[in-house]
Design a protein around this motif. Structure first.
Motif, PDB file in Angstrom:
ATOM      1  N   TRP A  16     -75.417 -47.862 -14.634  1.00 47.37           N
ATOM      2  CA  TRP A  16     -75.186 -49.193 -14.080  1.00 47.37           C
ATOM      3  C   TRP A  16     -76.463 -50.016 -14.086  1.00 47.37           C
ATOM      4  O   TRP A  16     -76.437 -51.208 -14.376  1.00 47.37           O
ATOM      5  CB  TRP A  16     -74.619 -49.100 -12.670  1.00 47.37           C
ATOM      6  CG  TRP A  16     -73.174 -48.677 -12.640  1.00 47.37           C
ATOM      7  CD1 TRP A  16     -72.328 -48.528 -13.704  1.00 47.37           C
ATOM      8  CD2 TRP A  16     -72.416 -48.339 -11.490  1.00 47.37           C
ATOM      9  NE1 TRP A  16     -71.088 -48.123 -13.278  1.00 47.37           N
ATOM     10  CE2 TRP A  16     -71.105 -47.997 -11.916  1.00 47.37           C
ATOM     11  CE3 TRP A  16     -72.701 -48.285 -10.137  1.00 47.37           C
ATOM     12  CZ2 TRP A  16     -70.109 -47.627 -11.039  1.00 47.37           C
ATOM     13  CZ3 TRP A  16     -71.695 -47.908  -9.256  1.00 47.37           C
ATOM     14  CH2 TRP A  16     -70.409 -47.585  -9.708  1.00 47.37           C
ATOM     15  N   ARG A  20     -77.007 -53.630 -15.917  1.00 47.23           N
ATOM     16  CA  ARG A  20     -77.498 -54.823 -15.217  1.00 47.23           C
ATOM     17  C   ARG A  20     -78.724 -55.388 -15.917  1.00 47.23           C
ATOM     18  O   ARG A  20     -78.861 -56.600 -16.073  1.00 47.23           O
ATOM     19  CB  ARG A  20     -77.837 -54.495 -13.755  1.00 47.23           C
ATOM     20  CG  ARG A  20     -76.639 -54.379 -12.842  1.00 47.23           C
ATOM     21  CD  ARG A  20     -77.037 -54.344 -11.380  1.00 47.23           C
ATOM     22  NE  ARG A  20     -78.077 -53.376 -11.086  1.00 47.23           N
ATOM     23  CZ  ARG A  20     -77.868 -52.102 -10.750  1.00 47.23           C
ATOM     24  NH1 ARG A  20     -76.635 -51.629 -10.657  1.00 47.23           N
ATOM     25  NH2 ARG A  20     -78.886 -51.297 -10.501  1.00 47.23           N
ATOM     26  N   SER A  61     -76.362 -57.210  -8.783  1.00 47.13           N
ATOM     27  CA  SER A  61     -75.113 -57.414  -9.506  1.00 47.13           C
ATOM     28  C   SER A  61     -74.441 -58.636  -8.890  1.00 47.13           C
ATOM     29  O   SER A  61     -74.855 -59.124  -7.843  1.00 47.13           O
ATOM     30  CB  SER A  61     -74.225 -56.179  -9.420  1.00 47.13           C
ATOM     31  OG  SER A  61     -74.115 -55.735  -8.100  1.00 47.13           O
ATOM     32  N   ALA A  63     -70.603 -61.147  -8.579  1.00 54.94           N
ATOM     33  CA  ALA A  63     -69.149 -61.205  -8.707  1.00 54.94           C
ATOM     34  C   ALA A  63     -68.789 -61.519 -10.152  1.00 54.94           C
ATOM     35  O   ALA A  63     -69.448 -62.323 -10.817  1.00 54.94           O
ATOM     36  CB  ALA A  63     -68.574 -62.263  -7.765  1.00 54.94           C
ATOM     37  N   TYR A  64     -67.772 -60.877 -10.614  1.00 56.38           N
ATOM     38  CA  TYR A  64     -67.278 -61.024 -11.981  1.00 56.38           C
ATOM     39  C   TYR A  64     -67.121 -62.493 -12.374  1.00 56.38           C
ATOM     40  O   TYR A  64     -67.560 -62.915 -13.436  1.00 56.38           O
ATOM     41  CB  TYR A  64     -65.942 -60.288 -12.034  1.00 56.38           C
ATOM     42  CG  TYR A  64     -65.239 -60.265 -13.346  1.00 56.38           C
ATOM     43  CD1 TYR A  64     -65.703 -59.491 -14.392  1.00 56.38           C
ATOM     44  CD2 TYR A  64     -64.067 -60.993 -13.527  1.00 56.38           C
ATOM     45  CE1 TYR A  64     -65.030 -59.446 -15.601  1.00 56.38           C
ATOM     46  CE2 TYR A  64     -63.392 -60.951 -14.723  1.00 56.38           C
ATOM     47  CZ  TYR A  64     -63.880 -60.182 -15.749  1.00 56.38           C
ATOM     48  OH  TYR A  64     -63.207 -60.144 -16.929  1.00 56.38           O
ATOM     49  N   GLU A  65     -66.551 -63.299 -11.491  1.00 56.53           N
ATOM     50  CA  GLU A  65     -66.302 -64.711 -11.787  1.00 56.53           C
ATOM     51  C   GLU A  65     -67.594 -65.503 -11.987  1.00 56.53           C
ATOM     52  O   GLU A  65     -67.604 -66.509 -12.691  1.00 56.53           O
ATOM     53  CB  GLU A  65     -65.487 -65.356 -10.654  1.00 56.53           C
ATOM     54  CG  GLU A  65     -64.089 -64.798 -10.511  1.00 56.53           C
ATOM     55  CD  GLU A  65     -64.027 -63.507  -9.685  1.00 56.53           C
ATOM     56  OE1 GLU A  65     -62.913 -62.975  -9.568  1.00 56.53           O
ATOM     57  OE2 GLU A  65     -65.056 -63.042  -9.180  1.00 56.53           O
ATOM     58  N   LEU A  67     -70.141 -64.726 -13.671  1.00 53.11           N
ATOM     59  CA  LEU A  67     -70.573 -64.680 -15.070  1.00 53.11           C
ATOM     60  C   LEU A  67     -70.102 -65.928 -15.813  1.00 53.11           C
ATOM     61  O   LEU A  67     -70.826 -66.482 -16.628  1.00 53.11           O
ATOM     62  CB  LEU A  67     -70.051 -63.421 -15.767  1.00 53.11           C
ATOM     63  CG  LEU A  67     -70.698 -62.110 -15.358  1.00 53.11           C
ATOM     64  CD1 LEU A  67     -69.956 -60.941 -15.994  1.00 53.11           C
ATOM     65  CD2 LEU A  67     -72.167 -62.084 -15.734  1.00 53.11           C
ATOM     66  N   TRP A  68     -68.882 -66.386 -15.517  1.00 50.61           N
ATOM     67  CA  TRP A  68     -68.344 -67.578 -16.174  1.00 50.61           C
ATOM     68  C   TRP A  68     -69.073 -68.833 -15.717  1.00 50.61           C
ATOM     69  O   TRP A  68     -69.276 -69.754 -16.489  1.00 50.61           O
ATOM     70  CB  TRP A  68     -66.837 -67.690 -15.938  1.00 50.61           C
ATOM     71  CG  TRP A  68     -66.069 -66.922 -16.968  1.00 50.61           C
ATOM     72  CD1 TRP A  68     -65.540 -67.423 -18.126  1.00 50.61           C
ATOM     73  CD2 TRP A  68     -65.773 -65.536 -16.963  1.00 50.61           C
ATOM     74  NE1 TRP A  68     -64.917 -66.415 -18.835  1.00 50.61           N
ATOM     75  CE2 TRP A  68     -65.045 -65.239 -18.136  1.00 50.61           C
ATOM     76  CE3 TRP A  68     -66.035 -64.497 -16.086  1.00 50.61           C
ATOM     77  CZ2 TRP A  68     -64.590 -63.969 -18.452  1.00 50.61           C
ATOM     78  CZ3 TRP A  68     -65.583 -63.224 -16.392  1.00 50.61           C
ATOM     79  CH2 TRP A  68     -64.870 -62.980 -17.574  1.00 50.61           C
TER      80      TRP A  68
END
Length: 110
Positions: A16, A20, A61, A63-65, A67-68
Motif C-alpha cells: 500500500w 501511495r 491516502s 477518498a476515492y472521489e 482523485l477525480w
C-alpha cells in the motif's frame, strides 16, 4: 479481511505504501509540468495544502472521489495517476500559483 492497521501483514503495508508513493509521485509530476503550486492545486481541488503534500510524498491516502477532483484540476484522466512517475520528486519547492513554463523548465519538471 483486516480492518485495523495492526491486523495487516508487513507485505500489505509495504504494498500500500508503494502504491501511495506511485500515485502521489505522478500527481506531483503532473502538477509541476503545469507549473502549479501545491497550494494552488489544493485550493482548486478543495483540499488543504498539507493534504496535497502528504499525498505527493505517499504519506496520506485519500477518498476515492478526491482523485477525480485532483484530475479535474490537472486536466487529466484518473488513469494518469497509475502511470509511474518518470523521475523521483524534486525537493526544491515551487511557491507560486500557476505559471507559464519556460522552455528550460519543461525538461526539468519545474
Amino acid at each position: 479481511m483486516p480492518t485495523r492497521p495492526d491486523q495487516l501483514s508487513k507485505e500489505q503495508v509495504l504494498r500500500w505504501a508503494s502504491r501511495r508513493e506511485q500515485v502521489g509521485g505522478r500527481i506531483r509530476e503532473l502538477r509541476l509540468e503545469q507549473g502549479l503550486s501545491q497550494e494552488a492545486l489544493a485550493l482548486e481541488a478543495g483540499l488543504s495544502r498539507n493534504m496535497i503534500i502528504g499525498i505527493e510524498w505517499g504519506r496520506k491516502s485519500l477518498a476515492y472521489e478526491r482523485l477525480w477532483d485532483i484530475a479535474a484540476v490537472l486536466g487529466c484522466d484518473v488513469a494518469e495517476f497509475l502511470v509511474s512517475a518518470d523521475r523521483p520528486p524534486s525537493t526544491s519547492p515551487y511557491r507560486g500559483g500557476r505559471r507559464a513554463m519556460k522552455s528550460s523548465d519543461k525538461h526539468l519538471g519545474g
